[in-house]
Design an enzyme around this catalytic site. Structure first.
Site: not given
Ligand code: NAD
Length: 284
Positions: A52, A96, A119
């Site tokens: 990322k 994460q 997200d």
């Protein structure tokens, strides 16, 4: 001839678009920033976070990485998220998953400001997907919709079957296909007659988490097959679909690797750009 849908080509096109968008904002004096939080030492998570960061750098997005030790407390993590929620230069925050067991995942996700939730896991954004009025879509289903659009494959009027009902993939995938006027069935571990249901699918999405689960006898002649699964085996990566067995039966299929996987990060970059535009009140 079966079309092999190339996620590397399509994700590169998305990234090019995002790079241009970031440059446009920079010209207006606006930067784009993503904060990625990782707690603990999970090796797969570390690889995802590194990828990322690399993608951000290539597209002109400022990335801040917060690597916290395994024993981080909930209070410490919430304090960091609060700081990032208030930090102007950060447009997107990603924590994460999975988190270590002592941390309440739901509480952490809910503490990220919905407008920075790139997200799209916050209940506010999940609800907006449900009603079809959304800014962010979880990156994997968003990437699949991008692939279908790129390939000119329309869901409208089609029978769409999604195997898997996770909040991250299966459920939002079903909603997105429904918003495109597909007739959607979501299957799961308690589904009866799974094979028969899958055989009726014009578009079949496998997000089941089991290597080679979808076999040729489950696939209709000429179907479009999208493989979300990623499994590390002795012979390299494979998906939820028995690719060799299925590929000659369908009209189009995504391979693993090089299919859905590369799309996920590209869509994260897209969501981060969208967040920066919204926060700076800059329209498309
Ligand atoms: P998950 O484990 O949360 O969900 C799996 C789903 O499959 C569940 O809803 C379950 O009901 C269903 N299922 C399990 N056994 C079944 C059976 N026998 N019949 C029918 N349904 C069954 O997984 P997930 O997070 O949705 O991920 C699915 C797969 O996609 C995994 O392999 C994961 O690694 C992969 N994944 C890939 C990406 C990517 O970027 N390509 C992103 C996320 C997940």
């Amino acid at each position: 001839m079966t079309r092999i849908i190339d996620g590397k080509v399509i994700s590169a096109a998305v990234k090019d678009r995002v790079k241009e968008g970031v440059a446009e904002l920079n010209k207006k004096g606006v930067t784009v920033g993503l904060a990625v939080i990782i707690v603990g030492e999970d090796p797969a998570s570390k690889v995802y976070v590194a990828n990322k960061k690399k993608a951000c750098e290539a597209l002109g997005i400022i990335s801040e990485e917060y690597a916290l030790p395994e024993n981080t407390t909930e209070e410490e993590l919430l304090a960091l998220i609060d700081e990032l929620n208030n930090k102007k230069s950060i447009n997107g925050i990603l924590c994460q998953l999975p988190l270590p067991k002592h941390l309440n995942e739901k509480l952490i996700i809910n503490s990220i400001l919905p407008e920075k939730d790139v997200d799209a896991f916050h209940p506010h954004n999940v609800g907006r997907i449900m009603i079809g009025d959304y800014d962010f879509v979880p990156c994997t289903p968003a990437g699949i919709m991008e692939m279908l659009a790129f390939e000119g494959i329309e869901a409208e009027g089609k029978t769409c079957v999604v195997i898997g009902r996770s909040n991250i993939v299966g459920k939002p995938m079903g909603m997105l296909l429904l918003h495109k006027n597909g007739t959607v069935t979501i299957c799961h571990s308690r589904t009866q007659n799974l094979k028969e249901i899958c055989k009726g699918a014009d578009i079949l999405v496998a997000a089941v988490g089991k290597p080679g689960f979808v076999t040729a006898d489950m696939v209709k002649e000429g179907a479009v097959v999208i493989d979300v699964g990623i499994h590390r085996t002795e012979n390299g990566l494979c998906g939820d679909v028995d690719f060799e067995g299925v590929k000659d039966k369908c009209s189009a299929i995504t391979p693993v690797p090089g299919g859905v996987g590369p799309m996920t990060i590209a869509m994260l970059m897209q969501n981060t750009l969208t967040a920066a535009k919204k926060q700076n009140k800059i329209g498309d």
